[in-house]
Enzyme design. Structure first.
Site, PDB file in Angstrom:
ATOM      1  N   CYS A 179       0.773  -1.064  -0.089  1.00  0.00           N
ATOM      2  CA  CYS A 179       0.063  -0.040   0.194  1.00  0.00           C
ATOM      3  C   CYS A 179       0.731   1.263  -0.015  1.00  0.00           C
ATOM      4  O   CYS A 179       0.413   2.211  -0.498  1.00  0.00           O
ATOM      5  CB  CYS A 179      -0.832   0.037   1.170  1.00  0.00           C
ATOM      6  SG  CYS A 179      -0.027   0.235   3.046  1.00  0.00           S
TER       7      CYS A 179
ATOM      8  N   HIS B 162      -1.935   1.162   7.450  1.00  0.00           N
ATOM      9  CA  HIS B 162      -2.367   1.153   6.218  1.00  0.00           C
ATOM     10  C   HIS B 162      -2.159   2.487   5.279  1.00  0.00           C
ATOM     11  O   HIS B 162      -2.579   3.393   6.350  1.00  0.00           O
ATOM     12  CB  HIS B 162      -3.806   0.504   5.938  1.00  0.00           C
ATOM     13  CG  HIS B 162      -4.122   0.408   4.478  1.00  0.00           C
ATOM     14  ND1 HIS B 162      -3.526  -0.265   3.505  1.00  0.00           N
ATOM     15  CD2 HIS B 162      -5.180   1.141   3.912  1.00  0.00           C
ATOM     16  CE1 HIS B 162      -4.298  -0.450   2.593  1.00  0.00           C
ATOM     17  NE2 HIS B 162      -5.104   1.046   2.570  1.00  0.00           N
TER      18      HIS B 162
END
Length: 1241
Positions: free
Chosen positions: A50, A305
């Site tokens: 990510c 994230h």
């Protein structure tokens, strides 16, 4: 420094993949999904990428970077087709970036894949699953690109777009001489802690000056003496694109823990950098920068994230919100209510007018109609106008269907004379659809921002950026662009702008291939085959439906689109069966061993075949819904025909004498009573034994009791193929033994064994009770009492308790529960015990004394769930005969270890989530009052001033379980723990002083004062609190240093099991938040031993680097830094880990190599660590270990071998065994991030 900082939630990883390259770790779908309504493409997460996706999207939405990369042709970069040729110099990384950007711009897929790009980085599958820091990636990726583009026209791409210059100046206040030092920067790293925002941080860095005076003077080269001076920094050269990295992650030296700074940190959408620059004579517009990308980190310092907010500078995406789409739909619905718009012609023409070339697939036309008016064609228009395709065919003067009927277009030459107002209505609808759409009305004034989260792309508003100022989900990197950078008009909304021709061809070909594959996939996945069984060709025979003639004449195969409705299916079958008369009913049928059986009827014509859950190859029975061949048919799963094999005596008298059994198949409805077997065999009565098909190989039989004859076959668990034995009622012996191949007995899955544990003698010790999962516990208990020949009075004062595999009696099962509800397995053992089972409002608890509980030694109690914990403890103390009130309760966990004390004594057992069957342990020691801590205090003195160990021949004392008072000094002894280095080591010697009870609001200094009042401290001559150093005790050693006396104990987050040791000092110390206390030991030359440890304070304000520590050690011992070697000691492993001398090389561009932190892997440096030192002037041996280390390692090996042999002897898997008190497994060490680049110089 932060361990697995970027651990991700894998549920967000897309499964799609397109093109060549490695396969993802997740299972790939057949085809990538097309783009969503935003018309922008995301990037699939490969498992831990990510951070890479967020940075790549930022570069992709930097048009100047993207187009500069596109300007490099194959003649400079080479071709990917030649990358495996040894003589070819192919610059794979920029080529793969070009290809990825082209896919993001042009390829019709929801998300692109980075598999080829990460392969060009030289990353393995494991590295793609590993998480890293996006700020670190930004520098490494740009460095790799610079190396890859050497010798091309793009060699200065990164420098031209991203490099700026900072100048540091020191001005002498005496002579005015200025000393300058210039350095380049790729990004500006700014502080977050104690700073209000970006502008505040820049002001601190580039406006405020540092003054050298008093004890901190500056040596001026011109004056040749120490003078007062000022130091400042300014931005000398600004790049077109400014990258700002926010220092969100820090280390708390007081609490010794990592944390993420989540306080509010503002940053402007437009910033003026003029106050921070050295030159200010340029036009003001030269200093104005606009924000265009914000990389966001969601999570904490051990997991999270990344996603990114991006400004669509070129307006490539469809920036439209759901509420705006709803407004359009509402407008259409309003128009729909008008009489002249109710005609579907208007709506269909309005939809087609918005399509390119007025052409659209028919299936997509139906979907768009549903989106626009909120109702499907079938529900709104089908009854009046028929199917959509038929409607289009009937209006051929307006619509033109393709030859295969898959697409439709709008005829240009339409006859509009018959409908003079048609054009105006048509325009009205089109204007209504386009009124709110920025793509249709050409509005580009409002900034278009999108949230790109791996594969997902959603539009956001500019004000949403403010939500990322603070919190667990907050901004981590900021990207600004000069406001003077304007885009050419031809670039707006033009994704093909400046893309090289060979990539355009590749993307166009890929799109065509995708469309073909999607069409094939659509056809293959939406068409399925149905088997039509025609009712007139069937008859009802032997309990099921069978073809009258052959199977081929009775069954027709039909291929049909599952997206069509049941009404469409019925209409198609009507057209196929021209001979059909009367009603037509479609029912789902299935083949069973007895024949064909009808289950349910398909009666909702508006449902699609997919919604009706019809499967490929489904059997459909076509009939009138009532009878077949004059016989009324029962349908449904309840009356499903069962084919049973019935064994019975042959009807002839001779055969009965010989006892010969015959087997014949019979079909019975599943909901028929078992007793119908007698009717089928024309036998008035008898004994029935059944054998389930699942256990046919074992030939175990169960006798059906007379009262169970009215139960159905399904209730008795019979299924197709089950055996049924019918025995005459007057038969003295069972028929089974006469055959020589069967045995009598109970089916193992239909009985329970009940043992007599009532301490009342009877003829039987245990009995087997026939039961099913739906049998009530009360019935089993009563049957057991009867069969065990026990007193009837036990029916009122007994209960059943499961017995586990170790013979332990578990919690009683309630009488009102079924075996299924009580989770009692068939074939298990139950104990019939005295005493009633607990009611639904009561709890059955086990309890024991002490934390070392042996299985089977627990006592039992039944209490109300509303009872308080205090009253429960009183009842347990009375039952166990324990005096006093200096006790508390703890709850045993799943691995049979006592947990934390249960402190809320006034709370009910229900509120504390204590359930029946739980085990509570009574532990000595009264709990502290609410808001207070009970802390065991130890005395810690590593060595005496002479360098020798403390004496070990003193009397001993250990901490009690309770709060017992302290003992006299003559009753104490030093409790020595092993594990420190050296033959005269910093031995970990701990003396237990006693327990103190102290408020959580008290300061650390109060704890020291209260500890000094313990009796043993008077014998030890404990110094004043200021001369005591406090540590937590962890794994029998000093653990965390508690460094601030004024801090409250609750701020240290000690926990209820915390223990504190106090270490006497010779003088007061005042450790700062960035000071680290180390135990240093000089190695004795020629010996494998060390001198006594000496405390060293290391200031880490300039970083936790090896060079900083080596310099501090060298200064402390007055040795040249290049003539020492240092190593950290790990006492639990008896190992020394050298700390290397990392010399930081500075290249011509003044770019510093990233300095590794000793806080992270593999050293994990902290307060109290032991550091060994070797003087290379007198000792050049490479070994740091001692004789004691060798002995410790050998002892560990012996313990390991002993555990292994014990596990083998007990047959226990090693993974299930853990030694008490062993340290927790350390967090997986970080791996450095790198990108492998070939040489192109």
């Amino acid at each position: 420094m932060f361990g697995d900082l970027f651990e991700e939630d894998y549920s967000s990883v897309s499964n799609n993949q397109y093109g060549k390259g490695k396969k993802l770790k997740t299972k790939a779908l057949a085809l990538p999904a097309p783009r969503e309504f935003t018309n922008l493409s995301g990037i699939r997460n490969q498992g831990g990428t990510c951070y890479l996706n967020s940075l790549l999207q930022t570069l992709h939405f930097t048009p100047e970077f993207r187009e500069a990369l596109f300007s490099l042709g194959p003649e400079e970069l080479g071709s990917l087709e030649d990358k495996d040729k040894p003589e070819a110099k192919v610059r794979v990384i920029p080529l793969q970036l070009q290809r990825l950007f082209a896919q993001l711009l042009l390829l019709d897929q929801e998300a692109a894949s980075t598999a080829d790009l990460t392969c060009s980085f030289g990353w393995t599958d494991d590295e793609e699953m590993r998480q890293h820091d996006v700020q670190e990636l930004n520098r490494i990726l740009f460095s790799a690109l610079e190396t890859s583009l050497v010798g091309t026209s793009g060699h200065d791409l990164i420098r031209r777009l991203y490099h700026g210059t900072i100048v540091n100046q020191i001005v002498c206040k005496e002579c005015g001489n200025t000393s300058e030092k210039q350095e380049d920067f790729l990004d500006l790293t700014v502080a977050v802690k104690n700073v209000l925002g970006l502008e505040d941080a820049l002001w601190n860095m580039y406006v405020e000056e540092e003054v050298f005076d008093c004890d901190n003077l500056y040596h001026c080269g011109t004056c040749d003496r120490l003078v007062q001076a000022t130091k400042s920094a300014k931005l000398r050269k600004l790049p077109p694109f400014l990258t700002v990295s926010l220092l969100r992650f820090n280390f708390d030296f007081v609490k010794c823990e990592r944390y993420k700074e989540t306080s509010c940190y503002t940053f402007p959408l437009r910033i003026n950098l003029k106050p921070f620059c050295e030159q200010s004579e340029l036009d003001d517009l030269e200093y104005i920068y606009d924000l265009f990308s914000v990389i966001i980190h969601k999570g904490g310092c051990y997991g999270g994230h990344y996603h990114v907010y991006i400004k669509d500078v070129d307006h490539l995406g469809n920036w439209q919100f759901k509420e705006e789409k709803r407004k359009q739909d509402m407008n259409l619905k309003a128009l729909q209510n008008e009489e002249d718009i109710d005609d579907p012609l208007m709506i269909l023409k309005a939809i087609l007018l918005q399509e390119e070339n007025n052409l659209i697939p028919v299936d997509l036309l139906g979907q768009k109609l549903l989106k626009k008016i909120g109702i499907s064609w079938n529900k709104k228009y089908r009854k009046l106008h028929g199917p959509l395709r038929k409607f289009l065919q009937l209006h051929s003067q307006i619509f033109l269907l393709s030859s295969d009927g898959s697409s439709v277009s709008l005829l240009k030459d339409q006859s509009l004379q018959a409908e003079p107002n048609f054009q105006s209505h048509e325009q009205q609808i089109f204007q209504t659809l386009a009124a709110e759409s920025p793509e249709l009305n050409g509005s580009t004034a409002c900034p278009h921002w999108f949230d790109i989260n791996d594969s997902e792309v959603q539009p956001i508003k500019e004000k949403d950026i403010e939500q990322q100022f603070q919190g667990k989900e907050s901004a981590y990197m900021l990207f600004y662009r000069k406001s003077q950078l304007q885009r050419p008009p031809e670039a707006l909304a033009n994704p093909r702008y400046r893309i090289p021709g060979h990539l355009l061809k590749e993307m166009d070909a890929a799109n065509i291939e995708l469309q073909m594959k999607r069409a094939e996939w659509d056809s293959a996945n939406n068409n399925f085959e149905l088997h039509l069984h025609l009712g007139p060709h069937y008859h009802f025979f032997n309990g099921a439906l069978h073809p009258v003639t052959s199977q081929t004449e009775s069954v027709w195969d039909l291929t049909f689109d599952k997206r069509k409705t049941l009404g469409d299916l019925r209409q198609s079958i009507f057209q196929l069966l021209e001979f059909w008369e009367g009603d037509m009913v479609l029912s789902v049928a299935k083949h069973v061993p007895a024949g064909l059986h009808i289950y349910h009827t398909l009666d909702e014509d508006a449902l699609t075949l997919r919604e009706a859950e019809l499967a490929d190859g489904e059997d459909i029975f076509v009939w009138n819904g009532v009878e077949v061949g004059g016989v009324k048919i029962q349908t449904g799963i309840d009356c499903e025909p069962l084919l049973l094999n019935v064994l019975h005596l042959e009807s002839s008298g001779q055969a009965q004498k010989s006892g010969q059994l015959v087997e014949s198949p019979h079909v019975f409805p599943a909901n028929a009573e078992v007793g119908t077997v007698f009717t089928a065999l024309a036998i008035p009565e008898g004994i029935i034994l059944i054998n389930s098909a699942e256990s046919a190989g074992e030939k175990n039989w169960t006798t059906i009791a007379q009262e169970d004859m009215k139960k159905t076959f399904r209730e008795q668990g019979l299924r197709n193929g089950s055996l049924v034995l019918v025995q005459p009622p007057d038969s003295e012996n069972s028929l089974l033994p006469k055959q020589g191949k069967w045995i009598t007995g109970m089916n193992e899955i239909s009985w329970l064994q009940v043992k007599n544990l009532c301490q009342i003698e009877s003829g039987e010790k245990d009995v087997k009770i026939s039961a099913t999962v739906n049998t009530v516990v009360f019935d089993i208990r009563i049957k057991a009492i009867k069969e065990l020949n026990l007193m009837k009075e036990l029916a009122e004062n007994s209960c059943l308790r499961p017995i586990d595999r170790n013979g332990k009696l578990l919690c009683p099962v309630p009488d009102s529960s079924t075996l299924k509800e009580a989770e009692v397995k068939m074939g298990s053992s139950l104990g019939l015990c005295l005493g009633k089972a607990p009611t639904s409002s009561q709890l059955f608890l086990f309890f024991a004394l002490g934390t070392d509980v042996q299985t089977g030694t627990e006592m039992e109690i039944i209490v109300e769930e509303t009872l308080s914990l205090r009253d429960c403890l009183k009842i347990m103390l009375e039952k166990s005969g324990l005096p006093g009130d200096a006790w508390h309760l703890r709850k045993m966990d799943w691995c049979y270890e006592a947990g934390e004390p249960l402190c809320e004594e006034d709370a009910t057992l229900q509120e504390l989530m204590i359930c029946s069957g739980d085990t509570l342990v009574i532990v000595e020691g009264k709990l502290p009052r609410p808001g207070f801590l009970k802390v065991p205090i130890w005395w810690y003195q590593p060595w005496s001033p002479s360098g020798h160990r403390e004496s070990r021949d003193q009397p001993s004392r250990t901490p009690s379980q309770g709060g017992g008072g302290a003992a006299n000094a003559q009753d104490t002894q030093l409790c020595l723990f092993e594990g420190a280095p050296g033959h005269v080591p910093a031995e970990v010697s701990l003396l237990y002083l006693g327990d103190i009870e102290i408020s959580e609001d008290a300061a650390l200094a109060d704890l020291k004062s209260q500890a000094r009042a313990l009796p043993p401290c008077s014998e030890l001559a404990a110094p004043a609190p200021a001369l005591l150093r406090a540590w937590t005790v962890e794994s029998r050693r000093p653990g965390r240093l508690l460094r601030t006396d004024r801090l409250q104990l609750k701020e240290y987050k000690l926990g209820r099991r915390a223990e504190i040791c106090l270490e006497p000092l010779q003088k007061e110390e005042n450790l700062g938040p960035q000071d680290v206390l180390l135990r240093t030991q000089m190695r004795i030359p020629g010996e494998r031993a060390y001198a006594p440890a000496v405390d060293l304070v290391w200031d880490t304000a300039r970083g936790w680097t090896a060079g900083s520590l080596r310099q501090r050690v060298a200064d402390f011992y007055s040795l040249p830094v290049e003539k020492i070697e240092i190593a950290k000691y790990f006492p639990d492993r008896f190992e020394w880990l050298p700390i290397p001398s990392w010399n930081q090389q500075i290249n011509k561009r003044k770019k510093k190599k990233k300095q590794d932190s000793l806080q992270g892997a593999p050293h994990y440096m902290k307060d109290g660590d032991t550091v060994g030192i070797k003087n290379l002037l007198v000792d050049d041996d490479d070994d740091f270990s001692t004789v004691r280390d060798d002995a410790g390692k050998e002892k560990q090996k012996q313990l390991l071998r002993g555990k292994k042999s014990s596990r083998e002897a007990l047959g226990i898997q090693s993974s299930d065994v853990s030694s008490a008190g062993s340290p927790a497994r350390p967090r997986k060490s970080e791996a450095s991030l790198s990108i492998h680049v070939g040489s192109f110089r």
